[in-house]
Design an enzyme around this catalytic site. Structure first.
Site, PDB file in Angstrom:
ATOM      1  N   GLY A  59       8.003   6.081   5.512  1.00 42.10           N
ATOM      2  CA  GLY A  59       6.757   5.503   5.985  1.00 42.10           C
ATOM      3  C   GLY A  59       6.661   5.316   7.485  1.00 42.10           C
ATOM      4  O   GLY A  59       5.557   5.233   8.025  1.00 42.10           O
ATOM      5  N   GLU A  60       7.803   5.220   8.185  1.00 43.66           N
ATOM      6  CA  GLU A  60       7.763   5.027   9.631  1.00 43.66           C
ATOM      7  C   GLU A  60       8.113   6.293  10.398  1.00 43.66           C
ATOM      8  O   GLU A  60       7.805   6.398  11.589  1.00 43.66           O
ATOM      9  CB  GLU A  60       8.673   3.869  10.028  1.00 43.66           C
ATOM     10  N   ALA A  90      11.689   1.690   0.223  1.00 46.08           N
ATOM     11  CA  ALA A  90      11.712   2.616  -0.905  1.00 46.08           C
ATOM     12  C   ALA A  90      13.134   2.940  -1.340  1.00 46.08           C
ATOM     13  O   ALA A  90      13.470   2.886  -2.529  1.00 46.08           O
ATOM     14  CB  ALA A  90      10.964   3.893  -0.545  1.00 46.08           C
ATOM     15  N   ARG A 121      15.752  12.959  -0.657  1.00 44.96           N
ATOM     16  CA  ARG A 121      14.962  13.205  -1.866  1.00 44.96           C
ATOM     17  C   ARG A 121      13.622  12.472  -1.750  1.00 44.96           C
ATOM     18  O   ARG A 121      13.574  11.290  -1.420  1.00 44.96           O
ATOM     19  CB  ARG A 121      15.720  12.728  -3.090  1.00 44.96           C
ATOM     20  N   GLY A 154       0.811  -1.204   0.000  1.00 41.85           N
ATOM     21  CA  GLY A 154       0.000   0.000   0.000  1.00 41.85           C
ATOM     22  C   GLY A 154       0.845   1.253   0.000  1.00 41.85           C
ATOM     23  O   GLY A 154       0.331   2.372   0.084  1.00 41.85           O
TER      24      GLY A 154
END
Length: 732
Positions: A691-692, A515, A615, A472
């Site tokens: 994300g964290e 990522a 970035r 997701g």
């Protein structure tokens, strides 16, 4: 490709596609219902049977008798795989709790049987006919009770997890201003939308699992160990995942029992863990007890920073390391951080989004707020004054790129922090007491080896294959963006294939490394493909330009399709130079709340996160990640708690009706700002995960805002109205 020195300017430093807000390329499949999630993959194997897992009815003890006779006679039943008739399966380094087999029960809802039938309803009905008797044993279920006997956890290199610098005790005892407070956080569930689910099928001695898992290579290796079979005989396929948050990092009972049941029935078997089973059968974030001690001079300079964290787990190993961020956030000549672990007979504690750091901030950043009040100092300025220049626990180590102070300053400006009234309980809006809170955020930004295969077909289209997963987070899109950028083709000319163990091994999705690592692997494969294309068409790969579907060098030009079909594999590994740096992400989190003066009801009014994460490859998906994490933080601060029945040793509220998570009405305006800096130490892309980071700090900002609104300090999460109401200010 080996990354052995800080990244110079390269082919991504004048981007046309990365760094741009881009809608998810997989979005149409998701909203149209054509994205293949594990349980819905009806087409991958014919004649699928349904499995239903039965969980143990005690938390600790042994099975003395399991009566399967009536269940085996039930309509539609094909077979029953019972723990009492099966030797215990193996384990892996990724699993703590036993997965299946034997009579010993280690935790409530441990899988003890799998009924396989022609339909789900038949399997469920037959499972209800199984009669099991137990010899129950006394267990330990209360963290506070085992805390005195807990031991120091195992840290790096097998050493006790205690880091000391200077003389903390002397500095703390002599500090003119101190805080010494204890905070507690509860057990929490991942509560992802998609349940754990697997379809398993055997072809001879080869096993395929279509499943929902974040880490494909880890899972294939773990399954080989659990099932005692060669790794090369196992295929794991997980192209779409409906949320994981760490709960699907590792193999669980659905995959193991689907494999065993498929072998027993000689046909494909599909299993989805029923929601009430997930909370106790799988993993959770362990509860913590944290003591924070801070000492400062009267000007706000920290002289002593102490943080101790206690948690429990089923094996008495692998703690919730709530002190991780304290070793990185604030300067101070004297530091003492310790992580303790005890043994509890509750279900397995394991990784949940930002393990350790998420609950750790919930203590440290409230303690910083308490210190600021004692000093009579603005909480933003206190944090900026103590912003570390080198790693506090190890001053010989530098930060790769750190802009925490800028995050806090920019956030204060945008949030209009200057309008905050420092006196608690002094701002009212009708019946609402209004307050603001702030917290700093830190989350490590590791990068791991990752590989990919990039191909060019005869029509000039690019394909990318890697076992990276998309939980997701937008992996499909950022991988396509990187490939399109590197190969000089439009985004619509890139196809991405993910989540199959037959593809090159990537980093997987977890630990905020996905990522940055997976895209670096794609970059390496693209560099290899550029060279292969250039060599084939007679260009110098180092001098050639790739743009608009063409390769050019000086006056010489050719279409990429002239080189196809051709493919190249590549991987990104990392040199030792990175060990000189701490690579992290940073944030300033701000929150405003209203608290009903009559009822103690808490309402978040607005939230802001200003993030420093290198970035930003896709600001649109990165923003979604941070906002989602802020929502989870709101849940952690205000409502989420797995309630432990310490008589019988299980989580009582083990479904989505009893385990409360935020809904739309709980979350008003949220804003996210990225500094969009470049970190040349992380990888050639200079991008970090985000994300964290978004869950590290916002819960503390909520807690600090509640205190500013009411003057009531609650140190026992979640902050529910019953903990406020008795000490609320009198209505005007």
């Amino acid at each position: 490709m080996k990354f052995e020195q800080p990244a110079p300017a390269d082919l991504l430093d004048d981007p046309k596609i990365i760094g741009k807000s881009t809608k998810r390329i997989d979005g149409p499949r998701k909203v149209s219902g054509t994205a293949p999630y594990a349980f819905e993959r009806h087409d991958v194997a014919a004649n699928q049977a349904y499995g239903f897992i039965l969980g143990a009815g005690i938390a600790k003890g042994t099975i003395t008798e399991m009566d399967l006779a009536e269940a085996r006679k039930a309509p539609g039943v094909i077979t029953i795989v019972a723990a009492t008739e099966t030797d215990p399966v193996g384990t892996s380094r990724f699993n703590h709790a036993p997965l299946f087999g034997g009579r010993q029960i280690a935790h409530y809802h441990q899988a003890i049987a799998c009924v396989v039938a022609e339909t789900f309803e038949q399997a469920r009905a037959a499972a209800g006919m199984i009669r099991t008797r137990y010899n129950s044993q006394k267990g330990a279920y209360d963290l506070a009770k085992i805390k005195p006997g807990s031991k120091l956890a195992e840290g790096n290199g097998g050493k006790p997890d205690q880091v000391s610098r200077g003389d903390f005790d002397a500095a703390f005892s002599s500090a003119p201003v101190t805080v010494d407070a204890t905070y507690t956080t509860p057990d929490e569930s991942h509560a992802m939308m998609e349940p754990h689910a697997t379809i398993a099928a055997w072809q001879g001695d080869e096993l395929t699992l279509w499943t929902s898992n974040q880490m494909i290579a880890w899972s294939a290796r773990a399954l080989a160990e659990i099932l005692a079979m060669p790794r090369e005989k196992i295929r794991v396929d997980s192209p779409f995942i409906g949320g994981g948050f760490g709960g699907k990092l590792f193999v669980r009972a659905d995959a193991v029992l689907a494999a065993l049941a498929s072998k027993a029935t000689k046909r494909p078997v599909k299993i989805a863990l029923q929601r009430p089973l997930i909370f106790n059968n799988t993993t959770h974030r362990p509860a913590t007890i944290q003591r924070v001690r801070l000492g400062a001079d009267r000007d706000g300079t920290l002289t002593a920073v102490g943080h101790e964290c206690w948690s429990g787990n089923i094996t008495g190993e692998d703690p919730e390391n709530g002190v991780a961020q304290t070793r990185k956030l604030y300067a101070g000549a004297n530091h003492l951080t310790s992580c303790y672990i005890g043994q509890l007979d509750l279900p397995e504690g394991n990784a949940m989004r930002a393990p350790g750091e998420a609950p750790g901030h919930m203590a440290l950043e409230v303690a910083m707020d308490e210190l600021a009040e004692k000093l009579g100092m603005d909480p933003v300025e206190l944090r900026i004054r103590n912003d570390a220049k080198t790693v506090p626990a190890d001053p010989s180590k530098r930060f790769s790129d750190r802009h925490l102070a800028e995050c806090l300053r920019e956030g204060a400006k945008r949030f209009e922090w200057s309008k905050r009234n420092a006196k608690p309980g002094s701002v009212r809006d009708g019946r609402w007491l209004v307050g603001m809170g702030v917290a700093a955020g830190y989350r490590g930004a590791p990068a791991t080896k990752s590989a990919a295969r990039v191909g060019l077909d005869g029509k000039g289209r690019i394909s990318v294959s890697t076992d990276m997963t998309d939980i997701g987070t937008g992996s499909y899109t950022i991988i396509a963006q990187v490939a399109a950028e590197c190969m000089g083709v439009p985004l619509e000319d890139v196809t991405v294939h993910l989540g199959d163990s037959r593809f090159p091994v990537s980093s997987g999705s977890g630990g905020q490394w996905g990522a940055a690592s997976s895209t670096a692997g794609v970059y390496a494969a693209c560099v290899a493909l550029r060279k292969a294309i250039a060599d084939k068409l007679g260009f110098d790969a180092d001098e050639a330009q790739f743009a608009n579907g063409r390769i050019s060098q000086g006056s010489k030009r050719a279409s990429l399709r002239d080189a196809g079909p051709i493919s190249a594999d590549g991987d990104m590994t990392y040199g030792d130079f990175k060990s000189d740096y701490d690579v992290g992400t940073y944030a300033g989190h701000f929150c405003e709340v209203g608290v009903d003066v009559y009822t103690g009801e808490i309402r978040i009014r607005r939230m802001l996160a200003v993030c420093d994460a290198g970035r930003i490859l896709n600001p649109l998906s990165a923003r979604s990640q941070v906002i989602g994490a802020m929502v989870m933080s709101a849940g952690a601060a205000l409502m989420e708690e797995l309630a432990v029945d310490d008589r019988f040793g299980f989580f009582v509220n083990h479904d989505l009706a009893g385990y409360e998570v935020p809904v739309h009405a709980d979350i008003p305006h949220q804003d996210v700002v990225f500094l969009d800096t470049l970190d040349p130490i992380i990888s050639p892309l200079k991008a970090k995960g985000v994300g964290e980071l978004g869950i590290c700090g916002p819960a503390s900002a909520v807690a600090n805002a509640i205190y500013n609104a009411t003057g009531v300090r609650v140190r026992d999460y979640p902050i529910t109205l019953d903990k406020l109401i008795e000490n609320m200010p009198e209505p005007a």
